[in-house]
Design an enzyme around this catalytic site. Structure first.
Site, short mmCIF file in Angstrom:
data_model
loop_
_atom_site.label_atom_id
_atom_site.label_comp_id
_atom_site.label_asym_id
_atom_site.label_seq_id
_atom_site.Cartn_x
_atom_site.Cartn_y
_atom_site.Cartn_z
N CYS B 85 0.84 -1.20 0.00
CA CYS B 85 0.00 0.00 0.00
C CYS B 85 0.88 1.26 0.00
O CYS B 85 1.56 1.52 -0.97
CB CYS B 85 -0.98 -0.06 1.18
N HIS B 202 -3.39 -5.71 1.12
CA HIS B 202 -2.71 -5.85 2.41
C HIS B 202 -2.62 -7.32 2.85
O HIS B 202 -3.50 -7.79 3.59
CB HIS B 202 -3.49 -5.09 3.48
N GLU B 204 -0.82 -8.54 5.09
CA GLU B 204 -0.64 -8.63 6.55
C GLU B 204 -1.97 -8.57 7.29
O GLU B 204 -2.04 -8.89 8.47
CB GLU B 204 0.31 -7.52 7.02
#
Lengths: 744, 236
Positions: B85, B202, B204
Site C-alpha cells: 500500500c 494488504h 498482513e
C-alpha cells in the site's frame, strides 16, 4: 505579544456572547465586579449549552449511571470506562458535530472524528474502533447529497489516515434532517485498567504544558455557535468550524500514550470545545486546585492573536498536560521524537483560581469551579408542553392502506429504500480493518472486534429510530436502547453499557423540551431494565433551522462483551437445509413503519408497543441459545419488518447469498405481517438437527418461538404472497444508494 | 530469518505487519525512519499508512528519510523488500519500482476485501502459491490506480514482473474485479531482479481466518521458503 485595547463590555456585547441578563448578574456576583472582555469570552463559552449542559444536566442526572463494572462516572472524565476483565478497560464515547457539518461537511465531520478519538486516548486507551451515526434529509435533494458526500469523505479521510478502523454506524434519511443533519461520532478504545489516567490538574508547582499543534484563529466560539439555531447568518460563522489534521493526531496519539506509559504526568485533557479555557478550567476544578496560564507562551500560528482569541481558539490536535514536577524534559523528549510542540505555559497551585497572564499582567481571573461542568455553572429546569401533533399523528386508520398490492414489488421497493438498502457506498470509503482486530465489519447487526491476548470480543452498535422518537419520544427512546441491545445480542454479546448522543431542537421551546424530558425518562427505564448504565455522552440542542426542528434523536451507542470468540454470530443465513425460527411474536402493527413512509410517504401512527421485560427475556433467550452453540445466524427484526429482515438474512452476505422458503400461518393483515415493525423479534437459523433444542430452550424460558421455514435455493418466498429470485433482490438492495448518490 | 518493519510518522499498518510476522513465527523488529540502521534484517517491509501525512503525493516525502537511503542500498545489493500500500507508493517514489499510482478511478477511498490472481508464482514472494491461484486479500487506499505507459506494461509483461492482478472470485480478470482502475488490472509488481515487490492489497491483514482470510500468509511463507532455500544454496 502586546495587550491590545479590548472592547468595552456593554449590554449589547453581553448579548452577542449568548449570555442573558440573569447570567450576567451572576457573573458580576461571582467576580465582585464587572468582567473584562476576555473574561466575558471565557464565561460565554463555558456557560454555553455545549460546555455547561445548563438545560440538560438536571435531567441527565436521573439516568442510571452506576454499575459494578464502571470505572468512571458519567461526565467525570473525557469518556466512560468499563472493566472488561483480563486487566483491561474499554473506554468509549459518542459526540455530535452537527452544526459544523451542516456548514462545512468535510471538516465538520473530520474534526468530529478527531475530537472523539482524542477523548479516548487522553484516557490512556488506544482507539480500536470508530462508529458514526449519520442523519440527513432526502437524498433526492442535491444539497443533501453534497452533505452526505462531504461528511463521508471527512470521516473516511480522518479515520483512515489516523489508523482507526471505522466499523459500524447508521445512515438514515428523513426530511426532518434536511436543514440540520446529524453527525454523531463514536470511538472505542482499550486501556490497561492500571494504565488509565485522569483529566486532572493537581498539586502545587507542577508544570502545565500545551502539546501538539500550534494555536490559530480557527474555531473561535465553536461552542457558542453550537448553542444556537442554524440560520442564514450561520453561513457567516463558517470560521467557527475547525480544520482537522489526522497526521498530527496520529503523532499525538503515539506521544500521548508514551508519556502515560512512562508515568510522567498527573493528568491530560483534550482541547476540544473552548480550547485552552475549557481544559484548564475543567482540569483544575476536577483536581480542586488552581492554575495560572501565561498566555504569551502558547505557540501560535499567526501574529497578533489576542488573549481572548488564544483562550477561545478551537484549533485541533492539542492537549493540555499536567506534568509531574521534574519530568518536563522527559515529556519534551517524547514529543520531540514525534516532532510535536510541547511548551510549558503554566503552573498549578492551590488557589482554586484559573488565572491568565499576559507578559506577567493578569488579564483574567475566575474561580475554576464556576466555569466547570459539575461545579457551579448554571442549571435550569425548563418548561415542557406536550406538542399538539403527538395525539394528532397517533391516529391511525388501517383503511388508508389498501391490501390489493403487488407485494413482490413492494418488497423490492423497500429493499432499495435509502433507510434499508445496503450502505457499502458509505463504508467502502472507510478502512474497517486496520489494526487487524475486526471480525465482523459493517453489514451485520453489530460490529465485532476481538481483544488480543484474550478469548473475548467487543460488540458495538449505534441506534435510534428518529421517527419513533418523533411520534412518541418516551417509547422511541426505549426502543433505541432496546434495539441497540438487540443488535449486540444478535452478534453473541451481552450488553454492558451505553453512551448517548442527545440531538434535539431549541430547549427554550416547551414542546421541544417535552420531547427531551420524555426521551430521557424512556432511556432511563430501558437502561435500568437491560442493566446498561449510561457512561457519558453528549447533548446537542438547537438542531433546527427556520422551518423545523429535527426529530428528537437520542442516539444510543451500545457496548457488548462476547465472552468466547467462538460465539461471534452474524445475521446472514449460512447453509442449505438450515431451519429458520422466529423468536418473539407478530402483532397487527403498522404505525410509524418504514413501509408507510416509503410506500405512502407518511410519518404517522402509533409506534409499535414495547414491553421491556419481554424484550429482555427474548434477548436473554437468544443469547443463551447462541452460547449453547446451536445458532448459525441471528438478526434483529427492525426497520422494514419481517419481510425485509428475512430478505437481509438471505442477501446481506453478498457473495454467498442463499434463498429461503418461509411459511407463517397467522391471521394477520399482509402488510402488518410483511412490513409491520413489532418489537422484540429475532430471526435465527439453526442446523436441521438443532431445531428441537432451540424450541425446548424457548419453552423453558417461556418465550414464543415458531418454525417459519427453511434456508436454501436461489429464491425467497413468504407464504404465497412473496416469491422472488435472489437475482432481483440483490441489485435492488446493493445498487440503490450508489445510484442515488451518482445523481448530478 | 528476520523481518524489519519501517515506521514512518503516519505509518499505521506497521503494527499489523509486525503482528503478521509474529503469526508467521519469525523474528521481527521495528525500524525507525530517522535511523539508517536496518538492524540486520533479512527482509524489509514498508508498511501501509499515510507517511508524513501524505498531504503531498503519497510516498513523496518518505523517500527522503534516512531509513530509505539504507533500504535503497539494501535493495540494490539484492536485499528483499516488500512495499504494501503506502509502502508500494514509497517504492515507486524512490525509483525502486517503475510506474506510478494515481488516485482511484472513482475518486474515492476503497476499503474492502478483493481478489487477486497470482500471475507469476516463480518469484521469491509467491513461491508457495499455485499458478493462477486466487487470493482473497483486503485493500484500503485512495491512490491505488497503477499506471505506466503501454510500452512499459509490455516490458513488465515480458519480464514477468507483473505478480498480482485484480480479478473476480473465480479468477476472471475483469473490469468488475478491478477496484481502482489500475491499468491491466495490476495489483502488484516486482523489479527486474525480483528482490523488490510492491502491492496495493494488504497481505498482513489476511493472516488469520477469524479476520476473514489467511491467504496473505502465503506471501510471507513464500518469502521464508525462498530465503531458506537461497541460504541453503549459498551454504552448499
Amino acid at each position: 505579544m502586546e495587550q491590545q485595547k479590548e472592547p468595552k463590555v456593554t449590554a449589547e456585547l453581553v448579548k452577542e456572547h449568548g449570555l442573558n441578563e440573569e447570567e450576567y448578574q451572576k457573573i458580576i456576583e461571582i467576580l465582585g465586579r464587572e468582567p473584562n472582555f476576555t473574561e466575558l469570552g471565557i464565561f460565554s463559552v463555558m456557560w454555553s449549552e455545549h460546555c455547561s449542559y445548563k438545560n440538560s444536566i438536571a435531567l441527565l442526572k436521573t439516568l442510571p449511571r452506576e454499575g459494578e463494572n464502571l470505572l468512571t462516572g458519567a461526565g467525570e472524565e473525557n469518556a466512560g470506562a468499563v472493566d472488561i476483565g483480563d486487566g483491561l478497560a474499554c473506554v468509549f464515547k459518542i459526540e455530535s458535530h452537527n452544526h459544523p457539518s451542516a456548514l462545512e461537511p468535510y471538516q465538520g465531520a473530520a474534526t468530529g472524528v478527531g475530537g472523539i478519538l482524542r477523548d479516548i486516548f487522553t484516557m490512556g486507551a488506544r482507539p480500536i474502533a470508530s462508529l458514526n451515526s449519520l442523519r440527513f434529509g432526502s437524498p433526492e435533494n442535491p444539497r443533501v447529497r453534497y452533505l452526505v458526500d462531504g461528511v463521508v469523505r471527512g470521516i473516511g479521510d480522518y479515520g483512515n489516515s489516523f489508523g482507526v478502523p471505522t466499523v459500524a454506524g447508521e445512515t438514515y434519511f428523513d426530511e426532518a434532517y434536511t436543514g440540520n443533519p446529524l453527525v454523531n461520532a463514536m470511538a472505542v478504545g482499550i486501556a490497561k485498567t492500571d494504565g488509565m489516567i485522569s483529566a486532572t490538574i493537581k498539586g502545587t508547582g507542577n508544570p502545565v504544558m500545551i502539546v501538539g499543534s500550534k494555536t490559530g484563529r480557527d474555531g473561535i466560539h465553536g461552542a457558542t455557535f453550537a448553542s444556537e439555531e442554524l440560520s442564514k447568518e450561520s453561513e457567516e460563522k463558517r470560521s467557527a468550524v475547525q480544520i482537522g489534521d489526522p497526521f498530527t493526531e496520529k503523532l499525538l496519539l503515539e506521544a500521548t500514550l508514551e508519556i502515560i506509559d512512562e508515568d510522567l504526568i498527573i493528568g491530560i485533557q483534550d482541547m476540544g470545545a473552548a480550547g485552552i479555557t475549557c481544559s484548564s478550567a475543567e482540569m483544575s476544578a476536577r483536581g480542586e486546585s488552581g492554575v495560572t496560564i501565561d498566555i504569551d507562551k502558547v505557540p501560535i500560528r499567526e501574529d497578533g492573536m489576542t488573549p481572548y482569541e488564544i483562550l477561545l481558539s478551537e484549533s485541533q490536535e492539542r492537549m493540555l498536560v499536567c506534568v509531574k514536577k521534574g519530568k518536563e524534559e522527559d515529556v519534551r523528549r517524547i514529543f520531540d521524537k514525534w516532532e510535536l510542540n510541547s511548551t510549558i505555559i503554566g503552573e498549578t497551585n492551590d488557589s482554586g483560581i484559573f488565572k491568565v497572564r499576559l507578559n506577567g499582567e493578569t488579564v483574567s481571573e475566575i474561580p475554576s469551579d464556576v466555569l466547570a461542568l459539575g461545579g457551579s455553572t448554571p442549571i435550569y429546569h425548563r418548561e415542557t408542553k406536550k406538542p399538539d401533533y403527538i395525539d394528532e399523528l397517533a391516529k391511525f386508520d388501517f383503511n388508508d392502506y389498501p391490501l390489493d398490492r403487488n407485494w413482490n414489488e413492494d418488497l423490492l421497493t423497500m429493499l432499495a429504500a435509502p433507510n434499508i438498502c445496503d450502505k457499502s457506498w458509505v463504508h467502502d470509503q472507510y478502512d474497517s480493518q486496520v489494526r487487524t482486530n475486526t471480525v465482523v465489519a459493517p453489514g451485520s447487526d453489530a460490529a465485532v472486534l476481538r481483544i488480543r491476548k484474550t478469548d473475548k470480543a467487543l460488540a458495538m452498535a449505534t441506534d435510534c429510530n428518529g421517527r419513533y422518537c418523533y411520534l412518541n419520544p418516551r417509547i422511541g427512546a426505549q426502543q433505541a436502547v432496546a434495539e441497540s441491545a438487540r443488535n449486540v445480542t444478535c452478534s453473541g454479546a451481552r450488553p454492558v453499557a451505553i453512551t448517548n448522543c442527545l440531538n434535539f431542537g431549541n430547549p427554550y421551546k416547551p414542546d421541544i423540551y417535552y420531547g427531551f424530558s420524555e426521551a430521557i425518562a424512556g432511556m432511563g427505564e430501558a437502561c435500568r431494565m437491560f442493566n446498561t448504565p449510561v457512561t457519558g455522552g453528549n447533548v446537542s440542542f438547537y438542531n433546527q433551522d427556520k422551518d423545523r426542528a429535527v426529530f428528537p434523536t437520542p442516539t444510543i451507542g451500545m457496548l457488548g462483551i462476547i465472552d468466547d470468540l467462538k460465539h461471534i454470530t452474524t445475521q446472514w443465513f449460512k447453509n442449505d437445509g438450515d431451519l429458520v425460527y422466529l423468536i418473539g411474536e407478530n402483532k397487527e402493527e403498522l404505525g410509524a413503519s418504514e413501509y408507510i413512509h416509503t410506500i405512502f410517504n407518511k410519518n404517522t401512527g402509533p409506534v409499535p408497543e414495547l414491553d421491556l421485560q419481554f424484550e429482555k427475556d427474548v434477548q436473554d433467550t437468544v443469547r443463551e441459545a447462541i452460547n449453547s452453540g446451536i445458532i448459525k445466524s441471528a438478526h434483529d427484526c427492525a426497520n422494514g419488518g419481517l419481510a425485509v429482515t428475512l430478505a437481509e438474512c438471505c442477501i446481506s452476505n453478498k457473495e454467498e447469498a442463499i434463498g429461503a422458503q418461509i411459511h407463517i400461518d397467522e391471521e394477520l393483515r399482509a402488510d402488518c405481517l410483511l412490513f409491520g415493525e413489532t418489537q422484540s423479534r429475532i430471526i435465527v437459523s439453526v442446523d436441521k438437527n438443532d431445531g428441537e433444542k432451540l424450541v425446548e430452550l424457548c419453552i423453558k424460558n417461556n418465550i414464543p418461538v415458531s418454525a417459519i421455514g427453511k434456508v436454501g435455493g436461489n429464491r425467497f418466498s413468504i407464504n404465497d404472497i412473496i416469491n422472488l429470485p435472489l437475482t432481483d433482490m440483490l441489485p435492488a438492495f446493493y445498487d440503490s444508494l450508489g445510484k442515488l448518490m451518482a445523481k448530478a | 530469518m528476520k523481518f524489519g518493519v519501517v515506521t514512518f510518522p503516519g505509518s499505521n499498518c506497521d503494527y499489523d505487519a509486525y503482528t503478521a510476522i509474529k503469526v508467521l513465527g519469525e523474528e521481527v523488529e521495528f525500524l525507525w525512519h530517522k535511523s539508517s540502521d536496518l538492524l540486520n534484517s533479512d527482509v524489509i517491509i514498508l508498511p501501509g499508512g499515510f507517511s508524513y501525512g501524505d498531504y503531498l503525493r503519497s510516498g513523496a516525502i518518505a523517500r527522503f528519510s534516512p531509513i530509505m537511503k539504507s533500504v535503497k542500498e539494501f535493495a540494490q545489493s539484492g536485499g528483499l523488500v516488500i512495499g504494501i500500500c503506502n509502502g508500494f507508493q514509497v517504492l515507486l517514489e524512490s525509483g525502486l519500482l517503475p510506474g506510478a499510482l494515481l488516485r482511484n478511478a472513482h475518486l474515492r477511498f476503497a476499503g474492502k476485501y478483493i481478489y487477486i490472481k497470482v500471475e507469476n508464482n516463480s518469484t521469491i514472494f509467491t513461491s508457495v502459491c499455485q499458478p493462477g491461484e486466487v487470493l482473497k486479500i483486503p485493500i484500503a487506499h485512495m491512490d491505488g490506480n497503477y499506471y505506466n505507459f503501454d510500452g512499459e506494461i509490455e516490458y513488465l509483461k515480458k519480464q514477468s514482473q507483473i505478480i498480482f492482478r485484480y480479478c473476480d472470485k473465480d479468477g476472471n480478470i475483469s473490469e468488475a474485479g478491478n477496484p481502482n482502475g489500475s491499468i491491466y488490472n495490476i495489483a502488484g509488481i516486482s523489479n527486474k531482479e525480483g528482490n523488490v515487490i510492491g502491492m496495493m492489497p494488504h497481505p498482513e491483514r489476511a493472516v488469520e481466518n477469524i479476520l476473514g482470510s489467511s491467504d496473505g500468509l502465503k506471501i510471507f511463507e513464500s518469502i521464508v521458503k525462498s530465503f531458506s532455500k537461497g541460504m541453503a544454496i549459498e551454504r552448499a
